[in-house]
Design a protein around this motif. Sequence first.
Motif, PDB file in Angstrom:
ATOM      1  N   LEU A  21       0.826  -1.204   0.000  1.00 38.39           N
ATOM      2  CA  LEU A  21       0.000   0.000   0.000  1.00 38.39           C
ATOM      3  C   LEU A  21       0.866   1.262   0.000  1.00 38.39           C
ATOM      4  N   LEU A  22       1.968   1.236   0.729  1.00 37.57           N
ATOM      5  CA  LEU A  22       2.887   2.375   0.762  1.00 37.57           C
ATOM      6  C   LEU A  22       3.510   2.599  -0.619  1.00 37.57           C
ATOM      7  N   ARG A  23       3.965   1.526  -1.270  1.00 35.38           N
ATOM      8  CA  ARG A  23       4.529   1.645  -2.629  1.00 35.38           C
ATOM      9  C   ARG A  23       3.489   2.212  -3.598  1.00 35.38           C
ATOM     10  N   LYS A  24       2.255   1.750  -3.475  1.00 31.38           N
ATOM     11  CA  LYS A  24       1.189   2.237  -4.338  1.00 31.38           C
ATOM     12  C   LYS A  24       0.953   3.730  -4.116  1.00 31.38           C
ATOM     13  N   LYS A  25       0.951   4.160  -2.857  1.00 31.85           N
ATOM     14  CA  LYS A  25       0.754   5.573  -2.520  1.00 31.85           C
ATOM     15  C   LYS A  25       1.916   6.417  -3.067  1.00 31.85           C
ATOM     16  N   ILE A  26       3.152   5.894  -2.931  1.00 34.99           N
ATOM     17  CA  ILE A  26       4.323   6.612  -3.457  1.00 34.99           C
ATOM     18  C   ILE A  26       4.233   6.735  -4.972  1.00 34.99           C
ATOM     19  N   ILE A  96      10.263  12.397  11.314  1.00 34.36           N
ATOM     20  CA  ILE A  96       9.325  11.453  10.737  1.00 34.36           C
ATOM     21  C   ILE A  96       9.814  10.063  11.126  1.00 34.36           C
ATOM     22  N   THR A  97       8.904   9.272  11.654  1.00 29.96           N
ATOM     23  CA  THR A  97       9.211   7.904  12.069  1.00 29.96           C
ATOM     24  C   THR A  97       8.279   6.963  11.303  1.00 29.96           C
ATOM     25  N   PRO A  98       8.544   5.664  11.339  1.00 28.48           N
ATOM     26  CA  PRO A  98       7.610   4.726  10.694  1.00 28.48           C
ATOM     27  C   PRO A  98       6.181   4.855  11.213  1.00 28.48           C
ATOM     28  N   ASP A  99       6.001   5.294  12.450  1.00 29.96           N
ATOM     29  CA  ASP A  99       4.658   5.469  13.012  1.00 29.96           C
ATOM     30  C   ASP A  99       3.909   6.669  12.420  1.00 29.96           C
ATOM     31  N   CYS A 100       4.610   7.505  11.661  1.00 35.46           N
ATOM     32  CA  CYS A 100       3.987   8.686  11.050  1.00 35.46           C
ATOM     33  C   CYS A 100       3.252   8.351   9.761  1.00 35.46           C
ATOM     34  N   ILE A 101       3.268   7.082   9.383  1.00 32.22           N
ATOM     35  CA  ILE A 101       2.607   6.626   8.166  1.00 32.22           C
ATOM     36  C   ILE A 101       1.509   5.652   8.573  1.00 32.22           C
ATOM     37  N   SER A 102       0.294   5.891   8.099  1.00 31.83           N
ATOM     38  CA  SER A 102      -0.812   4.987   8.428  1.00 31.83           C
ATOM     39  C   SER A 102      -0.628   3.658   7.710  1.00 31.83           C
ATOM     40  N   PHE A 103      -1.425   2.703   8.074  1.00 27.87           N
ATOM     41  CA  PHE A 103      -1.388   1.388   7.426  1.00 27.87           C
ATOM     42  C   PHE A 103      -1.579   1.523   5.919  1.00 27.87           C
ATOM     43  N   TYR A 104      -2.404   2.494   5.504  1.00 22.18           N
ATOM     44  CA  TYR A 104      -2.718   2.683   4.086  1.00 22.18           C
ATOM     45  C   TYR A 104      -1.716   3.567   3.350  1.00 22.18           C
ATOM     46  N   LEU A 135       7.997   9.318   0.227  1.00 21.19           N
ATOM     47  CA  LEU A 135       6.591   9.722   0.326  1.00 21.19           C
ATOM     48  C   LEU A 135       6.486  11.155   0.846  1.00 21.19           C
ATOM     49  N   LEU A 136       7.212  11.458   1.903  1.00 23.23           N
ATOM     50  CA  LEU A 136       7.181  12.809   2.474  1.00 23.23           C
ATOM     51  C   LEU A 136       7.581  13.848   1.426  1.00 23.23           C
ATOM     52  N   SER A 137       8.649  13.576   0.710  1.00 18.83           N
ATOM     53  CA  SER A 137       9.115  14.513  -0.308  1.00 18.83           C
ATOM     54  C   SER A 137       8.096  14.676  -1.428  1.00 18.83           C
ATOM     55  N   SER A 138       7.528  13.566  -1.869  1.00 21.06           N
ATOM     56  CA  SER A 138       6.568  13.637  -2.980  1.00 21.06           C
ATOM     57  C   SER A 138       5.306  14.403  -2.592  1.00 21.06           C
ATOM     58  N   LYS A 139       4.997  14.467  -1.313  1.00 19.77           N
ATOM     59  CA  LYS A 139       3.819  15.195  -0.829  1.00 19.77           C
ATOM     60  C   LYS A 139       4.133  16.654  -0.487  1.00 19.77           C
ATOM     61  N   SER A 140       5.408  17.028  -0.505  1.00 26.78           N
ATOM     62  CA  SER A 140       5.808  18.397  -0.157  1.00 26.78           C
ATOM     63  C   SER A 140       5.573  19.345  -1.325  1.00 26.78           C
ATOM     64  N   ASN A 141       5.207  20.575  -0.996  1.00 23.97           N
ATOM     65  CA  ASN A 141       4.972  21.613  -2.005  1.00 23.97           C
ATOM     66  C   ASN A 141       6.274  22.348  -2.267  1.00 23.97           C
ATOM     67  N   ALA A 142       6.943  21.983  -3.355  1.00 23.72           N
ATOM     68  CA  ALA A 142       8.237  22.599  -3.658  1.00 23.72           C
ATOM     69  C   ALA A 142       8.288  22.991  -5.134  1.00 23.72           C
ATOM     70  N   LYS A 143       8.852  24.162  -5.382  1.00 22.41           N
ATOM     71  CA  LYS A 143       8.995  24.628  -6.758  1.00 22.41           C
ATOM     72  C   LYS A 143      10.186  23.986  -7.451  1.00 22.41           C
ATOM     73  N   PHE A 144      11.207  23.619  -6.671  1.00 16.13           N
ATOM     74  CA  PHE A 144      12.409  23.006  -7.245  1.00 16.13           C
ATOM     75  C   PHE A 144      12.973  22.039  -6.225  1.00 16.13           C
ATOM     76  N   ARG A 145      13.400  20.860  -6.705  1.00 14.84           N
ATOM     77  CA  ARG A 145      13.845  19.778  -5.816  1.00 14.84           C
ATOM     78  C   ARG A 145      15.236  19.309  -6.194  1.00 14.84           C
ATOM     79  N   VAL A 146      16.010  19.023  -5.163  1.00 16.49           N
ATOM     80  CA  VAL A 146      17.389  18.571  -5.339  1.00 16.49           C
ATOM     81  C   VAL A 146      17.582  17.308  -4.510  1.00 16.49           C
ATOM     82  N   GLY A 147      18.300  16.333  -5.074  1.00 15.44           N
ATOM     83  CA  GLY A 147      18.554  15.106  -4.327  1.00 15.44           C
ATOM     84  C   GLY A 147      19.613  14.248  -4.984  1.00 15.44           C
ATOM     85  N   PHE A 148      19.658  12.996  -4.564  1.00 19.87           N
ATOM     86  CA  PHE A 148      20.693  12.069  -5.019  1.00 19.87           C
ATOM     87  C   PHE A 148      20.128  11.045  -5.991  1.00 19.87           C
ATOM     88  N   GLU A 149      21.021  10.457  -6.789  1.00 21.01           N
ATOM     89  CA  GLU A 149      20.624   9.529  -7.833  1.00 21.01           C
ATOM     90  C   GLU A 149      20.071   8.205  -7.302  1.00 21.01           C
TER      91      GLU A 149
END
Length: 182
Positions: A21-26, A96-104, A135-149
């Motif tokens: 369910l988490l993969r599907k949400k991501i 953010i901990t694993p408990d910050c994500i619901s079962f769904y 998941l947290l990043s994908s839900k964040s409101n950002a105009k430009f994103r930087v990260g690793f490969e």
Amino acid sequence: MKYVILSKFKDMIFKSLHEKLLRKKINKSLIELSEQYRVKSTPIKSLGCIIDPSFPVSVDLFIDLADSIGLKEKDLKVITFQENKNAFNVFSSMNITPDCISFYGNLIGKDSLEFISNDYDLLINFFKSNSLLTLLSSKSNAKFRVGFESVRPELNDLIFSNNIKKFKNFKIELIKYLKLIK
């Protein structure tokens, strides 16, 4: 004995279903993210950082980075991953901990909900592969994103090599590319 085996089997099934369910949400969130039109703001007025503290960094380095791009500490929001919600986190006041994500696969933690409620001109995904942080990043409101490969390419607009080992080198490269990208 029979109860213990059934209990472990039940836990395995629930964990497997939760991960699916988490993969599907991501995946859904990344599709929505890829459909957005994103452009780097000039000047950058707000910075969000999602950090895995397994990297050898401190919050002071991100405060210094924010200062280097013309921001004050108040313009910076930092959230870190923490495996255990009861452990004391010296890195950041937002976690953010694993408990910050619901079962769904929904974000339910106070800090994660607060983090995604803000708008960021620049979001730094300072983590390697981590489904909760993705998941947290994908839900964040950002105009430009930087990260690793090592994370999903749809997540970031500017992608750095995993070979960057020192934060100093990351900072130098980031500032250089931010100046090049208008």
